[in-house]
Scaffold this active site. Structure first.
Site, mmCIF file in Angstrom:
data_model
loop_
_atom_site.group_PDB
_atom_site.id
_atom_site.type_symbol
_atom_site.label_atom_id
_atom_site.label_comp_id
_atom_site.label_asym_id
_atom_site.label_seq_id
_atom_site.Cartn_x
_atom_site.Cartn_y
_atom_site.Cartn_z
ATOM 1 N N GLY A 197 -0.362 9.290 4.280
ATOM 2 C CA GLY A 197 -1.478 9.158 3.353
ATOM 3 C C GLY A 197 -1.886 7.712 3.148
ATOM 4 O O GLY A 197 -3.084 7.394 3.049
ATOM 5 N N ASP A 198 -0.912 6.817 3.094
ATOM 6 C CA ASP A 198 -1.213 5.387 2.955
ATOM 7 C C ASP A 198 -1.944 4.879 4.191
ATOM 8 O O ASP A 198 -2.865 4.057 4.105
ATOM 9 C CB ASP A 198 0.077 4.590 2.757
ATOM 10 C CG ASP A 198 0.985 5.217 1.715
ATOM 11 O OD1 ASP A 198 0.456 5.750 0.721
ATOM 12 O OD2 ASP A 198 2.213 5.192 1.905
#
Length: 301
Positions: free
Chosen positions: A250-251
């Site tokens: 997600g990052d």
């Protein structure tokens, strides 16, 4: 310039085991240690994509020293604030049991340390991007991200929020350029279950109505949804590939989106770059590198 802030960096201890049994001695068959924390992950992928950035945050103790050493080895520009008491957390992640992990607490952040961070942020100028990502230590209030945005709201800085619940919601009034909840976090905000991309759309739009510019929602194996600042909605399934390590995917999506947007200002391109970067990290032992992102981008449907 892009700046990332990680309030609670970590050493991520990622282990593989043939089996895991409660109440027994479990032995690893593979292990790796990486610097972690959402802001640091964003910085690493931005760096891998050739985007200049600086990682800010707090470190403490021998683990904090190792985090700084490891980030320097990766070529990151950092300006961490060292806290005298406590130690930066260690997060234990069981690679073969997706989603199973034990995350440490991290050190208490003093007012003196916060004042040092504020002094750093006071130097940001128009056109800079500030990424506020991840959890904060329990010693700080849920208004922490909001308080930072309030302090520097009139400087033409673009805010990116990658956080859950009140940390995200409390900052919406300052019109963040990008927010990146996953579908579970988005569902928690509105007390609903969101199982499909189509179900996500109306709630992503509601975050826009509440102040967010672009709302990027990651959905693991189901792909992602973007409600963009121009009022358009973009949806794509997840690329085909073998999940190797979901930590930081997600990052990486945040980093890919920012890299794509910086490249040409087109949200459709930024969205595809986000999916490509997130997937490249998920399909790799560590975080995405440029070649992997470009290859996946070319094969997106």
């Amino acid at each position: 310039m892009i700046y990332t802030v990680t309030f609670n960096p970590s050493l991520d201890y990622i282990v593989s085991m043939d089996s895991f049994r409660m109440g027994r001695t479990n032995r690893t068959v593979g292990e790796r240690i990486f610097p972690g924390g959402k802001g640091i992950n964003v910085s690493i992928v931005l760096n891998n994509l050739g985007i200049e950035n600086t990682a800010l945050g707090f470190t403490a103790g021998f683990t904090g020293e190792q985090i700084e050493k490891e980030t320097r080895k990766l070529g990151l520009a950092t300006d961490f604030i060292h806290i005298d008491k406590g130690f930066s957390r260690i997060n234990v992640k069981l690679k073969d049991y997706e989603g199973t992990e034990i995350n440490g607490m991290g050190p208490d952040i003093t007012q003196e340390a916060m004042d040092k961070l504020y002094a750093q942020l006071d130097r940001l100028a128009q056109g800079d991007v500030l990424v506020l990502a991840g959890s904060i230590p329990r010693c700080l209030p849920d208004s922490t991200y909001r308080d930072i945005m309030e302090r520097i709201k009139d400087r033409g800085i673009r805010f990116v929020l990658d956080a859950a619940k009140d940390l995200l919601v409390n900052g919406l009034e300052y019109g963040p350029f990008l927010v990146k909840p996953n579908h579970d976090e988005l569902g928690e905000i509105f007390h609903v279950e969101l199982d499909t991309r189509e179900a996500v759309v109306p709630y992503a739009k509601r975050l826009r109505e509440m102040g967010a510019g672009n709302v990027l929602v990651s959905m693991s194996g189901q792909g992602a949804v973007l409600a963009d600042q121009n009022g358009e909605v973009h949806m794509l399934p997840a690329p085909e590939g073998t999940l190797i390590n979901g930590v930081g995917a997600g990052d990486s999506m945040v980093a890919g989106f920012l890299a794509g947007w910086i490249e040409n200002g087109d949200y459709a391109h930024a969205f595809r770059m986000g999916i490509a970067a997130g997937s490249a990290s998920a399909f790799s032992e560590f975080l995405a590198v440029k070649k992997e992102v470009e290859e996946i981008y070319l094969h997106l449907k």
